[in-house]
Design a protein around this motif. Structure first.
Motif, PDB file in Angstrom:
ATOM      1  N   GLU A 281     -24.487 -27.262 -45.165  1.00 26.91           N
ATOM      2  CA  GLU A 281     -25.282 -26.936 -43.989  1.00 26.91           C
ATOM      3  C   GLU A 281     -24.377 -26.575 -42.827  1.00 26.91           C
ATOM      4  OE1 GLU A 281     -27.596 -30.349 -43.040  1.00 26.91           O
ATOM      5  OE2 GLU A 281     -25.874 -31.625 -42.611  1.00 26.91           O
TER       6      GLU A 281
ATOM      7  N   ASP B  21     -27.255 -27.154 -53.215  1.00 23.55           N
ATOM      8  CA  ASP B  21     -28.166 -26.639 -52.193  1.00 23.55           C
ATOM      9  C   ASP B  21     -27.319 -26.004 -51.091  1.00 23.55           C
ATOM     10  OD1 ASP B  21     -30.123 -26.067 -50.373  1.00 23.55           O
ATOM     11  OD2 ASP B  21     -30.653 -28.149 -49.923  1.00 23.55           O
ATOM     12  N   CYS B  22     -27.225 -24.679 -51.118  1.00 19.43           N
ATOM     13  CA  CYS B  22     -26.405 -23.955 -50.152  1.00 19.43           C
ATOM     14  C   CYS B  22     -27.155 -22.728 -49.670  1.00 19.43           C
ATOM     15  CB  CYS B  22     -25.069 -23.540 -50.775  1.00 19.43           C
ATOM     16  SG  CYS B  22     -23.989 -22.606 -49.674  1.00 19.43           S
ATOM     17  N   PRO B  23     -27.388 -22.594 -48.371  1.00 20.12           N
ATOM     18  CA  PRO B  23     -28.063 -21.396 -47.857  1.00 20.12           C
ATOM     19  C   PRO B  23     -27.270 -20.133 -48.198  1.00 20.12           C
ATOM     20  CG  PRO B  23     -27.920 -23.112 -46.169  1.00 20.12           C
ATOM     21  CD  PRO B  23     -27.062 -23.554 -47.309  1.00 20.12           C
TER      22      PRO B  23
ATOM     23  N   ARG C 289     -24.704 -30.530 -50.948  1.00 17.53           N
ATOM     24  CA  ARG C 289     -25.528 -29.911 -49.904  1.00 17.53           C
ATOM     25  C   ARG C 289     -24.614 -29.298 -48.850  1.00 17.53           C
ATOM     26  NH1 ARG C 289     -30.592 -30.168 -47.403  1.00 17.53           N
ATOM     27  NH2 ARG C 289     -31.385 -31.520 -49.061  1.00 17.53           N
TER      28      ARG C 289
ATOM     29  N   ASP D  30     -25.034 -34.343 -56.249  1.00 14.55           N
ATOM     30  CA  ASP D  30     -25.705 -33.428 -55.335  1.00 14.55           C
ATOM     31  C   ASP D  30     -24.701 -32.849 -54.348  1.00 14.55           C
ATOM     32  OD1 ASP D  30     -28.648 -33.344 -55.804  1.00 14.55           O
ATOM     33  OD2 ASP D  30     -28.469 -35.515 -55.576  1.00 14.55           O
TER      34      ASP D  30
ATOM     35  N   ARG E  14     -26.352 -30.561 -58.881  1.00 13.81           N
ATOM     36  CA  ARG E  14     -27.353 -29.879 -58.066  1.00 13.81           C
ATOM     37  C   ARG E  14     -26.667 -29.310 -56.825  1.00 13.81           C
ATOM     38  NH1 ARG E  14     -31.678 -34.894 -57.939  1.00 13.81           N
ATOM     39  NH2 ARG E  14     -32.202 -34.923 -60.178  1.00 13.81           N
TER      40      ARG E  14
END
Length: 237
Positions: free
Chosen positions: A147, A106-108, A145, A143, A104
């Motif tokens: 930020e 999650d990266c802007p 992530r 995961d 998974r």
């Protein structure tokens, strides 16, 4: 005399910069054979099981990974490209295990263009699979992530839900004293990332590891938004 001193300082700075670049190249060559060995071993198991279509897909993904690891366009790559390579790497590993390993991310969007050293994340994901999830012999999740902090640093957290790391081993993970341990390849992978980040971005950056046995491990990489080779260039200045 002043001119000679100035030339001497400039030469020392240049030599120090070249030395740091050589150290980085040595670190990269140290991890690549480990990665290639494990990947080929995965494909060998597919061939033994007669899964010819999977072998074809795995070899295709391996070729794409090897092309991505080449430094034709320099050491740095966009974070988005690095994450795409991880997806290809996971294709190979999912063939290797009957249990499903989910990645998974999650990266802007605005951070996808941040340059990072090539193949920086793969050794950590590899450790999460082989030493975290595989030993528990059931489905697992990794995961990632990404930020941006208030200090304009980039923080990349890679967490798995594997078996975790024993407290007695935690202190050795980033230390060169752990090289001769029975699981030294885990140490090599983490030290490779830690030392590469520090060589490019300075000692204020690097990686940290947090783990709880039976619940998983999180490796956090901290770097800056600037392309890190500016630090290597000016390290001796």
């Amino acid at each position: 005399m002043i001119n000679q001193i100035g030339l001497l300082i400039a030469r020392i700075a240049e030599e120090e910069s070249e030395k740091k670049k050589a150290e980085i190249r040595a670190l990269r060559y140290q991890i690549n054979p480990h990665f290639l060995y494990n990947t080929l071993n995965s494909i060998r198991w597919l061939a033994k099981l007669g899964r010819t279509n999977d072998v074809d897909n795995a070899v295709t993904s391996l070729v794409q990974l090897l092309e991505g690891s080449l430094e034709r366009n320099g050491v740095f790559v966009r974070l988005g490209e690095e994450l795409d390579l991880l997806q290809k790497y996971m294709i190979i590993q999912e063939f290797r295990y009957d249990n499903r390993i989910e990645l998974r991310i999650d990266c802007p969007d605005h951070l996808l263009n941040v340059p990072i050293p090539r193949m920086l994340l793969q050794p950590i994901v590899e450790n999460a699979i082989f030493h975290g999830i595989a030993p528990k012999d059931e489905d697992g999740v990794i995961d990632i992530r990404v930020e941006e902090t208030e200090r304009e640093q980039i923080r990349i957290a890679i967490r798995d839900d594997g078996v975790g790391i024993a407290p007695s081993r935690m202190e050795q993970l980033l230390s060169t004293d752990g090289e001769r341990g029975s699981r030294g390849m885990t140490n090599i992978g983490l030290r490779h990332v830690h030392q590469t980040v520090q060589l490019y971005y300075g000692e204020q950056c690097g990686i940290s590891v947090a783990s709880e046995q039976g619940r998983g491990t999180q490796v956090t990489i901290t770097l800056t938004k600037l392309k890190g080779d500016h630090h290597v260039q000016s390290a001796a200045g």
